[in-house]
Structures are given as C-alpha cells and as structure tokens.
Design a protein around this motif. Structure first.
Motif, PDB file in Angstrom:
ATOM      1  N   LEU A   1     -15.358   5.465 -12.566  1.00 27.23           N
ATOM      2  CA  LEU A   1     -16.451   5.403 -11.593  1.00 27.23           C
ATOM      3  C   LEU A   1     -15.981   5.970 -10.256  1.00 27.23           C
ATOM      4  O   LEU A   1     -14.902   5.628  -9.769  1.00 27.23           O
ATOM      5  N   MET A   2     -16.837   6.815  -9.679  1.00 24.73           N
ATOM      6  CA  MET A   2     -16.532   7.456  -8.397  1.00 24.73           C
ATOM      7  C   MET A   2     -17.706   7.228  -7.457  1.00 24.73           C
ATOM      8  O   MET A   2     -18.850   7.515  -7.799  1.00 24.73           O
ATOM      9  N   ALA A   3     -17.426   6.666  -6.300  1.00 18.59           N
ATOM     10  CA  ALA A   3     -18.458   6.463  -5.271  1.00 18.59           C
ATOM     11  C   ALA A   3     -17.786   6.697  -3.931  1.00 18.59           C
ATOM     12  O   ALA A   3     -17.069   5.827  -3.417  1.00 18.59           O
ATOM     13  N   ILE A   4     -18.006   7.866  -3.384  1.00 15.65           N
ATOM     14  CA  ILE A   4     -17.249   8.308  -2.218  1.00 15.65           C
ATOM     15  C   ILE A   4     -17.655   7.530  -0.968  1.00 15.65           C
ATOM     16  O   ILE A   4     -18.821   7.218  -0.748  1.00 15.65           O
ATOM     17  N   ASP A   5     -16.639   7.206  -0.151  1.00 13.76           N
ATOM     18  CA  ASP A   5     -16.825   6.527   1.130  1.00 13.76           C
ATOM     19  C   ASP A   5     -17.489   5.156   0.969  1.00 13.76           C
ATOM     20  O   ASP A   5     -18.383   4.779   1.736  1.00 13.76           O
ATOM     21  N   SER A   6     -17.032   4.434  -0.030  1.00 19.87           N
ATOM     22  CA  SER A   6     -17.488   3.053  -0.211  1.00 19.87           C
ATOM     23  C   SER A   6     -16.310   2.090  -0.213  1.00 19.87           C
ATOM     24  O   SER A   6     -16.363   1.031   0.426  1.00 19.87           O
ATOM     25  N   VAL A   7     -15.256   2.441  -0.930  1.00 20.21           N
ATOM     26  CA  VAL A   7     -14.060   1.605  -1.064  1.00 20.21           C
ATOM     27  C   VAL A   7     -12.839   2.508  -0.992  1.00 20.21           C
ATOM     28  O   VAL A   7     -12.800   3.557  -1.654  1.00 20.21           O
ATOM     29  N   THR A   8     -11.852   2.118  -0.197  1.00 20.57           N
ATOM     30  CA  THR A   8     -10.573   2.819  -0.142  1.00 20.57           C
ATOM     31  C   THR A   8      -9.497   1.846  -0.591  1.00 20.57           C
ATOM     32  O   THR A   8      -9.204   0.870   0.117  1.00 20.57           O
ATOM     33  N   ALA A   9      -8.937   2.071  -1.760  1.00 19.92           N
ATOM     34  CA  ALA A   9      -8.020   1.114  -2.373  1.00 19.92           C
ATOM     35  C   ALA A   9      -6.865   0.746  -1.442  1.00 19.92           C
ATOM     36  O   ALA A   9      -6.145   1.613  -0.955  1.00 19.92           O
ATOM     37  N   GLY A  10      -6.723  -0.552  -1.188  1.00 21.51           N
ATOM     38  CA  GLY A  10      -5.630  -1.058  -0.363  1.00 21.51           C
ATOM     39  C   GLY A  10      -5.937  -1.141   1.111  1.00 21.51           C
ATOM     40  O   GLY A  10      -5.196  -1.771   1.869  1.00 21.51           O
ATOM     41  N   TYR A  11      -7.021  -0.528   1.542  1.00 22.36           N
ATOM     42  CA  TYR A  11      -7.342  -0.424   2.962  1.00 22.36           C
ATOM     43  C   TYR A  11      -8.668  -1.116   3.299  1.00 22.36           C
ATOM     44  O   TYR A  11      -9.565  -1.215   2.454  1.00 22.36           O
TER      45      TYR A  11
ATOM     46  N   VAL B   1     -12.554   5.733  -7.947  1.00 22.15           N
ATOM     47  CA  VAL B   1     -12.161   6.712  -6.925  1.00 22.15           C
ATOM     48  C   VAL B   1     -13.152   6.639  -5.776  1.00 22.15           C
ATOM     49  O   VAL B   1     -14.357   6.821  -5.968  1.00 22.15           O
ATOM     50  N   GLY B   2     -12.633   6.363  -4.578  1.00 20.36           N
ATOM     51  CA  GLY B   2     -13.469   6.254  -3.388  1.00 20.36           C
ATOM     52  C   GLY B   2     -13.392   7.446  -2.462  1.00 20.36           C
ATOM     53  O   GLY B   2     -14.070   7.481  -1.443  1.00 20.36           O
ATOM     54  N   GLY B   3     -12.523   8.421  -2.806  1.00 22.54           N
ATOM     55  CA  GLY B   3     -12.511   9.675  -2.066  1.00 22.54           C
ATOM     56  C   GLY B   3     -11.476   9.826  -0.982  1.00 22.54           C
ATOM     57  O   GLY B   3     -11.321  10.922  -0.443  1.00 22.54           O
ATOM     58  N   HIS B   4     -10.740   8.731  -0.678  1.00 20.99           N
ATOM     59  CA  HIS B   4      -9.809   8.830   0.450  1.00 20.99           C
ATOM     60  C   HIS B   4      -8.486   8.114   0.204  1.00 20.99           C
ATOM     61  O   HIS B   4      -8.415   7.119  -0.520  1.00 20.99           O
ATOM     62  N   LEU B   5      -7.494   8.678   0.855  1.00 18.73           N
ATOM     63  CA  LEU B   5      -6.164   8.118   1.033  1.00 18.73           C
ATOM     64  C   LEU B   5      -5.347   8.049  -0.242  1.00 18.73           C
ATOM     65  O   LEU B   5      -5.375   8.955  -1.047  1.00 18.73           O
ATOM     66  N   THR B   6      -4.612   6.984  -0.443  1.00 21.38           N
ATOM     67  CA  THR B   6      -3.332   7.084  -1.130  1.00 21.38           C
ATOM     68  C   THR B   6      -3.246   6.447  -2.501  1.00 21.38           C
ATOM     69  O   THR B   6      -2.164   6.334  -3.046  1.00 21.38           O
ATOM     70  N   SER B   7      -4.349   5.996  -3.084  1.00 30.19           N
ATOM     71  CA  SER B   7      -4.243   5.341  -4.375  1.00 30.19           C
ATOM     72  C   SER B   7      -5.563   5.430  -5.138  1.00 30.19           C
ATOM     73  O   SER B   7      -6.641   5.449  -4.537  1.00 30.19           O
ATOM     74  N   ILE B   8      -5.466   5.448  -6.467  1.00 24.29           N
ATOM     75  CA  ILE B   8      -6.631   5.255  -7.315  1.00 24.29           C
ATOM     76  C   ILE B   8      -6.922   3.762  -7.353  1.00 24.29           C
ATOM     77  O   ILE B   8      -6.010   2.943  -7.415  1.00 24.29           O
ATOM     78  N   GLY B   9      -8.201   3.394  -7.343  1.00 18.41           N
ATOM     79  CA  GLY B   9      -8.569   1.993  -7.292  1.00 18.41           C
ATOM     80  C   GLY B   9      -8.964   1.424  -8.645  1.00 18.41           C
ATOM     81  O   GLY B   9      -8.956   2.108  -9.672  1.00 18.41           O
TER      82      GLY B   9
ATOM     83  N   VAL C   1       0.835  -1.198   0.000  1.00 19.72           N
ATOM     84  CA  VAL C   1       0.000   0.000   0.000  1.00 19.72           C
ATOM     85  C   VAL C   1       0.872   1.250   0.000  1.00 19.72           C
ATOM     86  O   VAL C   1       0.611   2.212  -0.737  1.00 19.72           O
ATOM     87  N   LYS C   2       1.925   1.236   0.795  1.00 22.91           N
ATOM     88  CA  LYS C   2       2.832   2.384   0.850  1.00 22.91           C
ATOM     89  C   LYS C   2       3.465   2.668  -0.511  1.00 22.91           C
ATOM     90  O   LYS C   2       3.743   3.816  -0.853  1.00 22.91           O
TER      91      LYS C   2
END
Length: 336
Positions: free
Chosen positions: A192-202, A233-241, A37-38
């Motif tokens: 596709l963008m759905a905020i606060d549903s999936v955070t890639a890697g987390y 795009v899930g809206g948070h953190l460090t990677s595009i999903g 993830v890093k």
C-alpha cells in the motif's frame, strides 16, 4: 550530502518554525534523530544517488533517503508509482537493472512536483500510459510544467488496472493536496502506498504533511488500516513502513487533536488576554486574538512534547506547526 542539501532547500522553500537567522546553537537544541530510526537509513551508493529494495510480490521500492517511489514488475511490463524530482531521471535505468520488461505505465499519486517532477525522464517511452486523477490532470494542464508530463489516462474516484497477472487498485482521497490524492494498492503483494500521510519512524512533516484538509486527514488512518497490507510507502525519508507505522501516526495525530481541543475549549479568553489588554488596549484585535491562539499553542506543545519526543523522530521540529493546524480546525471547523 546532495540529498541532505535538497531536503534543506525543500524545508526552507515551504517555510519552517526556525527562521533564517537561527544560530548553530539554536539548531543544536533540537533532539537528534532517534537511534532506532537511524538504524533503518538505507545505504545509498553516492554514485547512483538511490537504492532499490524488493518488497515482495514483484514490487520494488526506490529511495534516496529523502523521497520514495516504487514499481511493480509484471509478465507484460512495468508499472511505476511516482517519479520524484530528486531521482526520477534514474528510475528507467534502475528498472532496467531489475528486469528487461518495458515500462508500460506511470501512475501519479498527486500533483506535487517533488513526487512527480522527475517524470520528464519518461517522455520518450513509446505508448506510455500516464495515469492520474482528472483534477490532477486539469491542474497540470494549467501549470504547463515541462518537468511534469501530462496524464493521458484519467479518472474521477477509482480505477483498477491489470497487467501481466498483477492488479493495481487506485482510489481517490482528499487528505493532503488540493487536487486529490491516491491510495495505490497491489493486493497480491500486500503493498500500500499513500504519499504524504505517514513517514515511518517520524512525526509528520510540517502542518500534518502540509495537509489542505485536516478534517479528511484525521480520517485517513482508519481508511489505510482497512486494507490488508504488510508493506507501506509514504513517499519520504529513510524507511519502508508497515501497519504499526500507520497506527502510531494515527495515535500521534489524535493525541495532538484531542489535546488542542481540550486546552482550547477550556481556555478563558478574557483571562488569557487580560495582560495584553492592559498593555495595548482594545484597538488591535488581531494582536489580542494572536495572544489567545499563542497561549493555547504553547500550552499544547508543552504538554505533548514530553509524551512523543522519544517515540517519533522530528517531533520537536514540527510539533508547533501540527498544533496550529489542529487549532485552526478546532477553532473554525470542529464541533464543540
């Protein structure tokens, strides 16, 4: 460092599993972010505080490694998706570095201020359309928050925009916030963008992304996977999903739900509270009920954590909150 501090304040504001009295030693017991993830952290210029990456098809994603936004460039202008409080003020200038096309539209994914609290930076853009669900607009009108500009184009369930040869499809869902959430889809870009549903890697954020409707949350993944997309795009953190990030988050969510349901439904309530009854008697029924729920929670966490600790980052940080969210659903809403 500013982003890290902002994230810390966000977690404290929402309330976490670790109390304010947690020692440094306690914090070090949490598993570090997984190396895989890093490796996907964005390189952020500290002078800018954000970075921009092309997702193809005229779509660009903006991130500060804490929050994410996006925009699509068309022949007639730019459509922006969300304006996070952390870097929203920089979005107009970030777009100007990519294109000289004017910003025509700002779309709100939902009402939460961390995702649209930077929209005040757009207030002087002439003839700007601010698009949101009618329920989001009603809520923002009531809140009277100067940092969240009021929408001037609203709809109930779905809407499609075409600008400069690009199409954006918006559909309402109710998996996260009280006022409703949007799927934002750009078919030509397979974006596709759905905020606060999936955070890639987390693993998801606290309580399955602080979902207010777990019944709908468990359904959201199949609804997402019904789309043809390569970039998520899930809206948070460090990677595009991508699709696999939606799939693994679905697997994690269903594992938590099914494990909690099995343990809860097989737990003998009388046996689980027998020792507590001896100690406190029968008067304090709230406490006895807490003993039962805690027993189920701890058993589920103990079983789930080894399965996921090396597959997703942040599992041990929020797993207990996920279990308790699922437990509330299993105990009070689910069928046997």
């Amino acid at each position: 460092m500013k982003t890290i501090f902002t994230l810390l304040m966000f977690c404290i504001a929402l309330g976490g599993q670790t109390s304010a009295q947690s020692s440094t030693e306690d914090l070090r017991k949490y598993v570090p972010v997984l190396p895989s993830v890093k490796a996907n952290f964005w390189q952020i210029d500290p002078k800018l505080g954000y970075a921009v990456k092309s997702a193809g098809g005229g779509v660009y994603v903006i991130s500060d490694n804490g929050w994410q936004s996006a925009f699509v460039v068309t022949e007639e202008g730019v459509i922006v998706f969300d304006a996070p409080a952390s870097f929203g003020k920089s979005i107009p200038s970030a777009i100007a570095k990519v294109t000289d096309k004017p910003i025509k539209m700002l779309i709100y994914s939902h009402a939460h201020k961390d995702h649209i609290g930077g929209s005040a930076a757009f207030k002087n853009i002439k003839d700007l359309k601010i698009v949101a669900l009618d329920t989001v607009s009603d809520f923002l009108t009531e809140m009277r928050d100067p940092n969240r500009l009021l929408p001037n184009v609203t709809f109930k369930t779905g809407k499609t925009f075409t600008l400069g040869g690009k199409t954006v499809e918006l559909t309402r869902h109710d998996y996260h916030s009280n006022e409703g959430d949007l799927f934002i889809y750009v078919p030509d870009a397979k974006f596709l963008m759905a905020i606060d549903s999936v955070t890639a890697g987390y693993a998801p954020f606290q309580g399955f992304d602080i979902s207010t409707n777990f019944h709908q949350y468990v359904k959201v993944f199949d609804k997402l996977l019904a789309y043809k997309f390569d970039t998520f795009v899930g809206g948070h953190l460090t990677s595009i999903g991508a699709r696999q990030d939606v799939e693994i988050t679905k697997e994690f969510t269903m594992d938590v739900y099914n494990t909690v349901k099995r343990i809860h439904n097989s737990t003998d309530s009388a046996a689980a509270t027998s020792e507590a009854l001896k100690a406190i008697g029968t008067d304090n029924e709230f406490l006895l009920f807490k003993v039962l729920l805690d027993k189920v929670t701890h058993a589920a966490v103990k079983e789930l954590q080894p399965r996921w600790i090396n597959r997703l980052a942040g599992v041990d940080v929020w797993l207990e909150s996920h279990v308790r969210t699922a437990l509330i659903y299993v105990r009070w809403d689910d069928k046997e």
